[in-house]
Design a protein around this motif. Structure first.
Motif, PDB file in Angstrom:
ATOM      1  N   TRP A 146      -4.413   8.716  19.127  1.00  0.00           N
ATOM      2  CA  TRP A 146      -2.937   8.801  19.147  1.00  0.00           C
ATOM      3  C   TRP A 146      -2.422   9.337  17.806  1.00  0.00           C
ATOM      4  N   PRO A 147      -1.304  10.166  17.808  1.00  0.00           N
ATOM      5  CA  PRO A 147      -0.786  10.694  16.525  1.00  0.00           C
ATOM      6  C   PRO A 147      -0.402   9.567  15.578  1.00  0.00           C
ATOM      7  N   SER A 148      -0.833   9.692  14.328  1.00  0.00           N
ATOM      8  CA  SER A 148      -0.593   8.649  13.337  1.00  0.00           C
ATOM      9  C   SER A 148       0.811   8.749  12.771  1.00  0.00           C
ATOM     10  N   ALA A 149       1.441   7.571  12.547  1.00  0.00           N
ATOM     11  CA  ALA A 149       2.783   7.554  11.945  1.00  0.00           C
ATOM     12  C   ALA A 149       2.755   7.841  10.464  1.00  0.00           C
ATOM     13  N   THR A 150       1.600   7.825   9.836  1.00  0.00           N
ATOM     14  CA  THR A 150       1.530   8.029   8.389  1.00  0.00           C
ATOM     15  C   THR A 150       1.472   9.490   8.003  1.00  0.00           C
ATOM     16  N   GLY A 151       1.389  10.351   8.977  1.00  0.00           N
ATOM     17  CA  GLY A 151       1.512  11.769   8.651  1.00  0.00           C
ATOM     18  C   GLY A 151       0.234  12.547   8.721  1.00  0.00           C
ATOM     19  N   SER A 152      -0.926  11.938   9.005  1.00  0.00           N
ATOM     20  CA  SER A 152      -2.169  12.707   9.042  1.00  0.00           C
ATOM     21  C   SER A 152      -2.159  13.691  10.193  1.00  0.00           C
ATOM     22  N   VAL A 153      -1.705  13.190  11.361  1.00  0.00           N
ATOM     23  CA  VAL A 153      -1.636  14.102  12.499  1.00  0.00           C
ATOM     24  C   VAL A 153      -0.506  15.092  12.317  1.00  0.00           C
ATOM     25  N   ALA A 154       0.597  14.641  11.686  1.00  0.00           N
ATOM     26  CA  ALA A 154       1.720  15.556  11.452  1.00  0.00           C
ATOM     27  C   ALA A 154       1.308  16.699  10.558  1.00  0.00           C
ATOM     28  N   SER A 155       0.478  16.439   9.545  1.00  0.00           N
ATOM     29  CA  SER A 155       0.029  17.525   8.680  1.00  0.00           C
ATOM     30  C   SER A 155      -0.841  18.506   9.439  1.00  0.00           C
ATOM     31  N   GLU A 156      -1.654  18.012  10.382  1.00  0.00           N
ATOM     32  CA  GLU A 156      -2.449  18.921  11.198  1.00  0.00           C
ATOM     33  C   GLU A 156      -1.553  19.777  12.085  1.00  0.00           C
ATOM     34  N   ALA A 157      -0.473  19.154  12.612  1.00  0.00           N
ATOM     35  CA  ALA A 157       0.458  19.939  13.410  1.00  0.00           C
ATOM     36  C   ALA A 157       1.168  20.974  12.562  1.00  0.00           C
ATOM     37  N   GLY A 158       1.453  20.635  11.292  1.00  0.00           N
ATOM     38  CA  GLY A 158       2.076  21.621  10.414  1.00  0.00           C
ATOM     39  C   GLY A 158       1.159  22.783  10.142  1.00  0.00           C
ATOM     40  N   GLU A 159      -0.149  22.547  10.041  1.00  0.00           N
ATOM     41  CA  GLU A 159      -1.086  23.635   9.828  1.00  0.00           C
ATOM     42  C   GLU A 159      -1.181  24.539  11.058  1.00  0.00           C
ATOM     43  N   ARG A 160      -0.970  23.956  12.267  1.00  0.00           N
ATOM     44  CA  ARG A 160      -1.005  24.777  13.467  1.00  0.00           C
ATOM     45  C   ARG A 160       0.242  25.613  13.610  1.00  0.00           C
ATOM     46  N   GLY A 161       1.341  25.241  12.839  1.00  0.00           N
ATOM     47  CA  GLY A 161       2.564  26.031  12.910  1.00  0.00           C
ATOM     48  C   GLY A 161       3.707  25.177  13.404  1.00  0.00           C
ATOM     49  N   ALA A 162       4.920  25.600  13.046  1.00  0.00           N
ATOM     50  CA  ALA A 162       6.116  24.850  13.409  1.00  0.00           C
ATOM     51  C   ALA A 162       6.520  25.070  14.847  1.00  0.00           C
ATOM     52  N   ASP A 163       5.888  26.017  15.528  1.00  0.00           N
ATOM     53  CA  ASP A 163       6.273  26.297  16.906  1.00  0.00           C
ATOM     54  C   ASP A 163       5.423  25.525  17.889  1.00  0.00           C
ATOM     55  N   SER A 164       4.906  24.366  17.480  1.00  0.00           N
ATOM     56  CA  SER A 164       4.110  23.542  18.382  1.00  0.00           C
ATOM     57  C   SER A 164       5.002  22.968  19.466  1.00  0.00           C
ATOM     58  N   ILE A 165       4.388  22.501  20.500  1.00  0.00           N
ATOM     59  CA  ILE A 165       5.128  21.970  21.631  1.00  0.00           C
ATOM     60  C   ILE A 165       5.705  20.614  21.255  1.00  0.00           C
ATOM     61  N   GLY A 166       6.959  20.319  21.684  1.00  0.00           N
ATOM     62  CA  GLY A 166       7.610  19.041  21.445  1.00  0.00           C
ATOM     63  C   GLY A 166       8.648  19.118  20.340  1.00  0.00           C
ATOM     64  N   PRO A 167       9.723  18.329  20.446  1.00  0.00           N
ATOM     65  CA  PRO A 167      10.771  18.344  19.419  1.00  0.00           C
ATOM     66  C   PRO A 167      10.320  17.642  18.146  1.00  0.00           C
ATOM     67  N   VAL A 168      10.992  18.003  17.064  1.00  0.00           N
ATOM     68  CA  VAL A 168      10.742  17.338  15.784  1.00  0.00           C
ATOM     69  C   VAL A 168      11.460  15.990  15.789  1.00  0.00           C
ATOM     70  N   ARG A 169      10.794  14.991  15.303  1.00  0.00           N
ATOM     71  CA  ARG A 169      11.408  13.673  15.199  1.00  0.00           C
ATOM     72  C   ARG A 169      10.938  12.985  13.922  1.00  0.00           C
ATOM     73  N   VAL A 170      11.776  12.095  13.432  1.00  0.00           N
ATOM     74  CA  VAL A 170      11.447  11.310  12.250  1.00  0.00           C
ATOM     75  C   VAL A 170      10.656  10.092  12.711  1.00  0.00           C
ATOM     76  N   VAL A 171       9.440   9.958  12.215  1.00  0.00           N
ATOM     77  CA  VAL A 171       8.581   8.852  12.631  1.00  0.00           C
ATOM     78  C   VAL A 171       8.538   7.743  11.588  1.00  0.00           C
ATOM     79  N   GLU A 172       8.920   8.032  10.377  1.00  0.00           N
ATOM     80  CA  GLU A 172       8.927   6.990   9.343  1.00  0.00           C
ATOM     81  C   GLU A 172       9.882   7.396   8.242  1.00  0.00           C
ATOM     82  N   GLN A 173      10.656   6.439   7.741  1.00  0.00           N
ATOM     83  CA  GLN A 173      11.540   6.689   6.601  1.00  0.00           C
ATOM     84  C   GLN A 173      11.416   5.553   5.609  1.00  0.00           C
ATOM     85  N   ARG A 174      11.446   5.908   4.355  1.00  0.00           N
ATOM     86  CA  ARG A 174      11.365   4.929   3.275  1.00  0.00           C
ATOM     87  C   ARG A 174      12.322   5.362   2.170  1.00  0.00           C
ATOM     88  N   ILE A 175      13.212   4.467   1.806  1.00  0.00           N
ATOM     89  CA  ILE A 175      14.226   4.757   0.784  1.00  0.00           C
ATOM     90  C   ILE A 175      13.964   3.852  -0.403  1.00  0.00           C
TER      91      ILE A 175
END
Length: 726
Positions: A146-175
């Motif tokens: 399953w895609p990780s909320a910590t960003g490991s899978v998100a970084s892999e998706a970024g390497e594949r390109g921003a035109d991947s399937i599915g909308p962009v969503r915020v999975v974690e925020q820290r202020i």
């Protein structure tokens, strides 16, 4: 006698097997739940999940083991050992049983060794344990994919390109919020996007997306933006909070998000209070040589340790008064948020002389970065009264001249109650002096109201009542005005509307000769002179109000008399009655104004019933122009008016937003209005959003000024009658 250790060992082994069975089943389930939470919500949530599930597993295992109690052990022994002849319970009872029970117990104790050959432990739950571990393994394997909320899978998706399937969503925020150093507050982190921080705090956002978006930024409601840059496995941005605002996260492919609030807590100025003395005006005593005022300064983040004490010394009276001022540095003691400042002042060194004042005022600053806030505290005054210069032995007949300001009747009541409460802690002399001082205040207030009844002053004819001090011999009480007779003589009759003029002829037996002489002198004045204390000639009040004020003066005199005698408890009822009567007098609805004002115009009988309205008819009232309505608010209010069957009209949102930014000070919550404008801009067809915005626009209007209401016009029949008169 307790049971045999052999039997207890059998029970402990059975309990251990039951607990291990439960742990073997629950542990893989806890592991599977922890893995799922870790992949979806991160390590913090996974840690909590692991702790909760393991605690629950151990709790269930403990309960399962507790079920194997003494009753279970007795039943198991009876079922497994025929030699115990269904009498195992006797082994857990007292060994001194008489008769057959004691005989049977001794027989069973001889056969206890046979219990070593049996095993009471429950069997392993192999099927349940195997099923639990297989299910846990499947869940863990699925969670690893399953895609990780910590960003490991998100970084892999970024390497594949921003035109991947599915909308962009915020999975974690820290202020991360870092307050200014001068506040002394620690840095903290939160996950909520609505932020509340002290002014000047550094706000840092760290956001993780499902895949790396293009053109990610923080957009503020005033039009400013901050780009989100790469930071580790996510994107981050920093901002210094100086004023409240609204913002949202924007990115290509990210669905429009609602605005979030950034509340800024302004640094409050310090608060300075006077601790000692307990009042701002204090009288110096004859033997006093030093004075130490104590101030206290409080602040939300702390005040500076060093403050300034402004010292002013005045000399002289009236227009000849002179003063000199100097500033003395002073260091406070205590915590930064609450410091006390005290500086002993030598009166001789400061140059305080009789008739002068020593005025001190504390000036403190807080620790705000970029310019501390300076506050001047209340002034404390030490007054050295001037010596009146009376001859020796006459000081007991002089009234105190300290109160330079008239006290209110309510304050006299409060001071009298406080004096009664402190009576146990005061000496008889101090108590009498303070009570006499309150009597002097009551006398001044009585004279103040007596001006409205023609009582201009209390001169030699009336005298001032004062109690003798310990140094002067006690004498007869002196009357305060003409109406009062000595204490030994019966008081003359009081009338409600006589204005305190009780100096008429009094032929009652027992009247004092001194009072009669005074009355005779007053008769001569009334016959040949001008009397100032004639209430009927001097007052402007109607008879009812004059009567109420006269009764109030009588009550004040009774209160003053008791206070002069050192009896404040007896003075309180009269003082309270005087206060009630003064309230009634203040609510008077009629006053007489003789020889003033204007009368009505003369009536012309020749025009009676002629219908001639020349020079008397009132013309139409001029139209009242309503000013103060902002056209931007009017247009927005009109456009937001939703009626059935009418399509939603476009709202001037841009103009309304600019108006809200320009008029922040006059709005109770400008951020709420800006958020409502943004909600309507995002969804123009949202009826609830438009209704909320319309309510906020209504609250932004200034209330219109009061205008005259036009009288209703005549009816048809009345118009016909007026036309006939013409």
């Amino acid at each position: 006698m307790s049971a045999s250790p052999i039997l207890l060992d059998l029970q402990r082994a059975a309990r251990a097997r039951a607990a291990l069975n439960m742990l073997a089943i629950g542990a893989p389930l806890a592991l599977a739940g922890t893995a799922v939470i870790w992949r979806t919500a991160g390590w913090p949530a996974a840690t909590v999940m692991a702790a909760v599930t393991l605690a629950a597993t151990f709790g269930v295992a403990w309960l399962r083991a507790r079920r194997l109690d003494r009753g279970w052990l007795i039943a198991a022994l009876d079922a497994r050992l025929a030699a115990f002849e269904d009498s195992s319970g006797l082994l857990f009872e007292a060994d001194d049983k008489p008769g057959l029970a004691g005989l049977q117990r001794r027989r069973l104790e001889a056969r206890i060794a046979e219990a070593r050959t049996i095993d009471l432990r429950p069997p392993w739950a192999r099927r349940e344990i195997l099923a639990a571990w297989v299910a846990a393994a499947m869940v863990v394997a699925a969670s690893l994919l399953w895609p990780s909320a910590t960003g490991s899978v998100a970084s892999e998706a970024g390497e594949r390109g921003a035109d991947s399937i599915g909308p962009v969503r915020v999975v974690e925020q820290r202020i991360r919020i870092t307050p200014p150093a001068y506040t002394g507050l620690p840095a903290r982190e939160q996950s909520e996007l609505d932020i509340e921080a002290p002014a000047g705090s550094r706000i840092e956002w760290v956001l993780a997306f499902s895949r790396t978006p293009k053109d990610a930024r923080l957009a503020f409601v005033d039009g400013g933006t901050i780009a989100l840059g790469e930071a580790g496995t996510g994107l981050s941005a920093a901002y210094t909070a100086t004023e409240p605002t609204l913002y949202r996260i924007e990115a290509v492919g990210l669905r429009r998000r609602p605005l979030n609030r950034l509340e800024v807590i302004a640094d409050a100025p310090p608060v300075v209070s006077l601790i000692s003395p307990d009042s701002q005006l204090t009288l110096a005593t004859a033997s006093q040589t030093a004075w130490t005022p104590v101030f206290e300064a409080t602040d939300d983040y702390g005040v500076q340790a060093t403050a300034a004490l402004r010292v002013t010394v005045t000399e002289g009276e009236g227009e000849a008064t002179t003063s000199r001022t100097r500033t003395v540095p002073i260091r406070g003691e205590g915590e930064p948020k609450r410091r006390r400042y005290a500086l002993p002042l030598n009166l001789a060194r400061e140059g305080l002389a009789p008739g002068g004042d020593l005025i001190v005022q504390l000036i403190v600053r807080d620790q705000r970065a970029g310019g501390p806030q300076e506050v001047e505290g209340p002034s404390a005054i030490l007054r050295w009264p001037r010596d009146v210069g009376l001859a020796e032995g006459l000081d007991g007949m002089a009234a105190s001249t300290m109160p330079a300001y008239f006290r209110s009747q309510r304050q006299i009541i409060i001071d009298a109650e406080a004096l009664i409460a402190e009576r146990a802690r005061l000496t008889a002399e101090d108590f009498l002096d303070r009570s006499n001082g309150l009597g002097n205040d009551q006398a001044q207030l009585r004279l103040r109201y007596g001006q409205f009844m023609g009582e201009e002053s209390e001169g030699a004819g009336s005298g001032v009542l004062a109690l003798p001090t310990n140094d002067a011999p006690a004498g007869p009480a002196l009357p305060l005005h003409d109406a009062e007779t000595p204490a030994a003589a019966p008081a003359p009759e009081h009338h409600a509307d006589d204005g305190h003029d009780h100096s008429g002829h009094d032929d009652a037996p027992g009247a004092d000769t001194g009072a009669a002489a005074v009355d005779g002198a007053m008769d001569v004045v009334r016959q040949f002179g001008h009397v100032h204390d004639d209430s009927d000639a001097a007052t402007l009040f109607d008879p009812g109000t004059r009567s109420t004020l006269a009764l109030a003066l009588d009550a004040m005199w009774a209160s003053e008399r008791a206070l002069r005698q050192g009896l404040p408890s007896e003075a309180l009822p009269h003082a309270n009655r005087a206060l009630d009567l003064l309230k009634d007098a203040q609510q008077a609805t009629r006053v007489f104004l003789p020889r003033t004002g204007s009368g009505p115009p003369p009536i012309d009988p020749s025009r009676r019933l002629t219908g001639d309205r020349e020079d008397i008819a009132v013309g139409p009232l001029p139209p009242v122009s309503v000013t103060g309505l902002d056209p931007v608010l009017v247009d927005a209010w009109t456009a937001l008016d939703a009626r059935p069957g009418r399509p939603a009209a476009p709202v001037p949102l841009d103009a309304l937003a600019q108006w809200a930014r320009r008029n922040r000070e006059r709005l109770a919550d400008p951020l709420a209005l800006l958020a409502a404008i943004d909600a309507v801009r995002g969804d123009p067809d949202c009826a609830d959003c438009r209704r909320r915005l319309r309510g906020l626009v209504w609250s932004a209007f200034d209330p219109p000024p009061a205008t005259a209401t036009r009288r209703p016009g005549p009816t048809v029949r009345g118009a016909r009658y007026l036309e006939a008169l013409r």
